[in-house]
Design an enzyme around this catalytic site. Structure first.
Site, PDB file in Angstrom:
ATOM      1  N   HIS A 156       9.116   7.148   7.706  1.00 14.72           N
ATOM      2  CA  HIS A 156       9.717   7.231   6.375  1.00 14.72           C
ATOM      3  C   HIS A 156      11.184   7.594   6.582  1.00 14.72           C
ATOM      4  CE1 HIS A 156       6.068   6.826   3.770  1.00 14.72           C
ATOM      5  NE2 HIS A 156       5.498   7.005   4.943  1.00 14.72           N
ATOM      6  N   HIS A 184       5.671   4.703  12.497  1.00 17.79           N
ATOM      7  CA  HIS A 184       5.589   4.627  11.023  1.00 17.79           C
ATOM      8  C   HIS A 184       6.576   5.663  10.474  1.00 17.79           C
ATOM      9  CE1 HIS A 184       3.022   4.251   7.214  1.00 17.79           C
ATOM     10  NE2 HIS A 184       3.696   5.372   6.964  1.00 17.79           N
ATOM     11  N   ASN A 197       9.136   4.300   2.909  1.00 20.85           N
ATOM     12  CA  ASN A 197       9.103   3.805   4.279  1.00 20.85           C
ATOM     13  C   ASN A 197      10.453   3.179   4.604  1.00 20.85           C
ATOM     14  OD1 ASN A 197       6.165   3.219   3.084  1.00 20.85           O
ATOM     15  ND2 ASN A 197       6.001   3.616   5.278  1.00 20.85           N
ATOM     16  N   CYS A 224       4.673   9.483  -0.192  1.00 14.58           N
ATOM     17  CA  CYS A 224       3.259   9.847  -0.139  1.00 14.58           C
ATOM     18  C   CYS A 224       3.002  10.851  -1.241  1.00 14.58           C
ATOM     19  CB  CYS A 224       2.900  10.439   1.225  1.00 14.58           C
ATOM     20  SG  CYS A 224       1.176  10.989   1.290  1.00 14.58           S
ATOM     21  N   ARG A 274       0.834  -1.205   0.000  1.00 17.44           N
ATOM     22  CA  ARG A 274       0.000   0.000   0.000  1.00 17.44           C
ATOM     23  C   ARG A 274       0.867   1.253   0.000  1.00 17.44           C
ATOM     24  NH1 ARG A 274      -0.502   4.733   2.565  1.00 17.44           N
ATOM     25  NH2 ARG A 274      -0.027   3.695   4.525  1.00 17.44           N
ATOM     26  N   ASP A 275       1.542   1.532   1.111  1.00 21.16           N
ATOM     27  CA  ASP A 275       2.318   2.770   1.190  1.00 21.16           C
ATOM     28  C   ASP A 275       3.477   2.723   0.210  1.00 21.16           C
ATOM     29  OD1 ASP A 275       2.803   5.295   2.134  1.00 21.16           O
ATOM     30  OD2 ASP A 275       3.411   4.690   4.147  1.00 21.16           O
TER      31      ASP A 275
HETATM   32  P1  HMG Z   1     -12.970  14.791  -2.257  1.00 26.60           P
HETATM   33  O1  HMG Z   1     -12.771  15.095  -3.703  1.00 26.60           O
HETATM   34  O2  HMG Z   1     -12.999  15.918  -1.278  1.00 26.60           O
HETATM   35  O3  HMG Z   1     -14.232  13.838  -1.995  1.00 26.60           O
HETATM   36  O4  HMG Z   1     -11.858  13.776  -1.813  1.00 26.60           O
HETATM   37  P2  HMG Z   1     -15.748  13.909  -2.307  1.00 26.60           P
HETATM   38  O5  HMG Z   1     -16.401  13.202  -1.180  1.00 26.60           O
HETATM   39  O6  HMG Z   1     -16.164  15.300  -2.662  1.00 26.60           O
HETATM   40  O7  HMG Z   1     -15.845  12.979  -3.624  1.00 26.60           O
HETATM   41  C1  HMG Z   1     -15.308  13.365  -4.874  1.00 26.60           C
HETATM   42  C2  HMG Z   1     -15.388  12.183  -5.824  1.00 26.60           C
HETATM   43  O8  HMG Z   1     -14.595  11.094  -5.323  1.00 26.60           O
HETATM   44  C3  HMG Z   1     -16.792  11.616  -5.979  1.00 26.60           C
HETATM   45  O9  HMG Z   1     -16.860  11.058  -7.285  1.00 26.60           O
HETATM   46  C4  HMG Z   1     -16.815  10.477  -4.980  1.00 26.60           C
HETATM   47  O10 HMG Z   1     -17.764   9.477  -5.293  1.00 26.60           O
HETATM   48  C5  HMG Z   1     -15.425   9.941  -5.103  1.00 26.60           C
HETATM   49  P3  HMG Z   1     -17.502  11.845  -8.530  1.00 26.60           P
HETATM   50  O11 HMG Z   1     -18.899  12.177  -8.084  1.00 26.60           O
HETATM   51  O12 HMG Z   1     -16.637  13.072  -8.710  1.00 26.60           O
HETATM   52  O13 HMG Z   1     -17.396  10.884  -9.645  1.00 26.60           O
HETATM   53  N1  HMG Z   1     -14.986   9.255  -3.879  1.00 26.60           N
HETATM   54  C6  HMG Z   1     -14.547   7.992  -3.822  1.00 26.60           C
HETATM   55  N2  HMG Z   1     -14.386   7.057  -4.772  1.00 26.60           N
HETATM   56  C7  HMG Z   1     -13.933   5.858  -4.368  1.00 26.60           C
HETATM   57  N3  HMG Z   1     -13.608   5.563  -3.073  1.00 26.60           N
HETATM   58  C8  HMG Z   1     -13.759   6.486  -2.122  1.00 26.60           C
HETATM   59  C9  HMG Z   1     -14.241   7.754  -2.483  1.00 26.60           C
HETATM   60  N4  HMG Z   1     -14.499   8.876  -1.778  1.00 26.60           N
HETATM   61  C10 HMG Z   1     -14.954   9.783  -2.639  1.00 26.60           C
HETATM   62  N5  HMG Z   1     -13.425   6.199  -0.842  1.00 26.60           N
HETATM   63  C11 HMG Z   1     -11.029  11.962  -0.472  1.00 26.60           C
HETATM   64  C12 HMG Z   1     -11.786  13.276  -0.484  1.00 26.60           C
HETATM   65  C13 HMG Z   1     -10.710  11.612   0.970  1.00 26.60           C
HETATM   66  C14 HMG Z   1     -11.876  10.879  -1.098  1.00 26.60           C
HETATM   67  C15 HMG Z   1      -9.727  12.165  -1.288  1.00 26.60           C
HETATM   68  O14 HMG Z   1      -9.092  13.272  -0.800  1.00 26.60           O
HETATM   69  C16 HMG Z   1      -8.820  10.982  -1.240  1.00 26.60           C
HETATM   70  O15 HMG Z   1      -9.103   9.935  -1.800  1.00 26.60           O
HETATM   71  N6  HMG Z   1      -7.658  11.129  -0.545  1.00 26.60           N
HETATM   72  C17 HMG Z   1      -6.750  10.025  -0.346  1.00 26.60           C
HETATM   73  C18 HMG Z   1      -5.357  10.479  -0.421  1.00 26.60           C
HETATM   74  C19 HMG Z   1      -4.444   9.290  -0.165  1.00 26.60           C
HETATM   75  O16 HMG Z   1      -4.772   8.173  -0.448  1.00 26.60           O
HETATM   76  N7  HMG Z   1      -3.228   9.601   0.381  1.00 26.60           N
HETATM   77  C20 HMG Z   1      -2.275   8.577   0.652  1.00 26.60           C
HETATM   78  C21 HMG Z   1      -2.653   7.725   1.827  1.00 26.60           C
HETATM   79  S1  HMG Z   1      -2.269   8.464   3.406  1.00 26.60           S
HETATM   80  C22 HMG Z   1      -0.594   8.164   3.638  1.00 26.60           C
HETATM   81  O17 HMG Z   1       0.070   7.651   2.772  1.00 26.60           O
HETATM   82  C23 HMG Z   1       0.015   8.473   4.992  1.00 26.60           C
HETATM   83  C24 HMG Z   1       0.271   7.212   5.835  1.00 26.60           C
HETATM   84  O18 HMG Z   1       1.138   6.313   5.157  1.00 26.60           O
HETATM   85  C25 HMG Z   1       0.881   7.590   7.174  1.00 26.60           C
HETATM   86  C26 HMG Z   1       2.119   8.523   7.024  1.00 26.60           C
HETATM   87  O19 HMG Z   1       3.068   8.177   6.338  1.00 26.60           O
HETATM   88  O20 HMG Z   1       2.005   9.595   7.603  1.00 26.60           O
HETATM   89  C27 HMG Z   1      -1.037   6.464   6.130  1.00 26.60           C
HETATM   90 MG    MG Z   2       3.270   6.506   5.109  1.00 28.82          MG
END
Ligand code: HMG
Ligand code: MG
Length: 291
Positions: free
Chosen positions: A214, A212, A254, A245, A20-21
């Site tokens: 990086h 966690h 990571n 990320c 995933r990450d």
């Molecule tokens: P948004 O655009 O504000 O959401 O995104 P929305 O609710 O307004 O929806 C917009 C569109 O997205 C809609 O579709 C929804 O249906 C769709 P449209 O009508 O335009 O066709 N949608 C989805 N589709 C599928 N699955 C869903 C979903 N939700 C909405 N779950 C949102 C808000 C949170 C969805 C967006 O910002 C997002 O997906 N962000 C994820 C970013 C991400 O994945 N970042 C990496 C992971 S975190 C990380 O790596 C850190 C970590 O490792 C820890 C560390 O290292 O610190 C965990």
């Molecule tokens: Mg991470």
């Protein structure tokens, strides 16, 4: 339990996040079957938990769009929990449909990163996670919590430990069984990590926290060491040190699972992991990275 008069070594658990990450940041689309092959290899390495899916918006993170297929096609090993990220109710519904064994909500301690990563303020994000946790509880699926930017934010700079503690407490109160503390951009010094942990431990016990890290500055293993001193025994890592990320500019991968394994094993801890399989998985993971 004792064997041959010797005490069993203390355990450190590595929570494998490579599928995933590690992969979410790859620009080149990786075939579903290649992701499945990586997870299947990891399933035989001795992990208890492998994060291999992310039910976020496919427009935001196209690489993870096939997460349902990945969960569908992997050969599930008994006793392994296959985990998925779920930022909102839509993500949870997709994760439950795909049979994720556990899910994770991911918040941040800084406003700038929260906005960039989930298009919401810190508190808006937390409010979204409450129904996700409730529905997951009803479905009998455990929820892990993440806090990003626990020492530094790529947009807001240094992060105050009390801001991390506040988010940890909120995730605890909504029922997260464990909270993983993310040095998202991998620039945390051991001193800063230690100061952060000192405050966070007032809110959650060490046996419910994970590190966690990086490894942008090359100090992730030192940070693991500091966290071990503070009593933490779970660390997230990615085979081959993959990752980054997409919403944290400049963040490196990571800390490598192999490196954490060697580091804690040298300190007398057991990980339960098979080093030969880890090496093989690390080779496969590195081959998946864009040339
Ligand atoms: P948004 O655009 O504000 O959401 O995104 P929305 O609710 O307004 O929806 C917009 C569109 O997205 C809609 O579709 C929804 O249906 C769709 P449209 O009508 O335009 O066709 N949608 C989805 N589709 C599928 N699955 C869903 C979903 N939700 C909405 N779950 C949102 C808000 C949170 C969805 C967006 O910002 C997002 O997906 N962000 C994820 C970013 C991400 O994945 N970042 C990496 C992971 S975190 C990380 O790596 C850190 C970590 O490792 C820890 C560390 O290292 O610190 C965990
Ligand atoms: Mg991470």
């Amino acid at each position: 339990m004792e064997t041959g008069g010797e005490h069993m070594a203390d355990r450190v658990e590595i929570f494998e996040v490579g599928p995933r990450d590690g992969l979410q940041n790859e620009k080149r689309m990786i075939a579903t079957e290649t992701k499945v092959a990586l997870v299947d290899l990891l399933s035989g390495a001795g992990f208890r938990r492998i994060e291999c899916a992310s039910f976020v918006s496919p427009k935001w993170v196209p690489q993870m769009a096939d997460s349902g297929d990945v969960l569908d096609r992997i050969a599930r090993a008994p006793g392994v929990s296959y985990a998925a990220l779920t930022p909102n109710m839509k993500g949870l519904e997709r994760a439950l449909a795909a049979g994720a064994d556990e899910v994770a909500v991911f918040g941040a301690a800084s406003e700038g990163f929260s906005r960039a990563n989930i298009n919401a303020s810190v508190d808006e994000g937390l409010a979204r996670f409450v129904p996700v946790c409730e529905a997951a509880r009803e479905a009998g699926v455990p929820v892990r919590g993440y806090v990003s930017c626990v020492v530094e934010c790529p947009f807001d700079g240094a992060v105050a430990p009390k801001d991390v503690a506040r988010v940890v407490a909120a995730l605890r109160d909504m029922g997260c069984y464990e909270v993983s503390l993310g040095d998202t951009i991998g620039r945390g010094t051991p001193e800063a990590v230690d100061a952060m942990l000192a405050v966070v431990l007032d809110e959650m016990a060490a046996n419910r926290l994970a590190g966690h890290f990086h490894d942008t500055s090359g100090r992730a293993l030192e940070n693991v060491g500091v966290a071990i001193e503070r009593g933490l025994r779970v660390f997230d890592a990615a085979v081959g040190g993959l990752g980054g990320c997409p919403y944290a500019p400049g963040a490196a991968g990571n800390v490598a699972t192999e490196a954490v394994h060697d580091f804690v094993t040298a300190q007398g801890f057991e990980t339960g992991l098979d080093a030969a399989i880890l090496a093989e998985a690390g080779r496969l993971a590195r081959s998946m990275r864009a040339a």
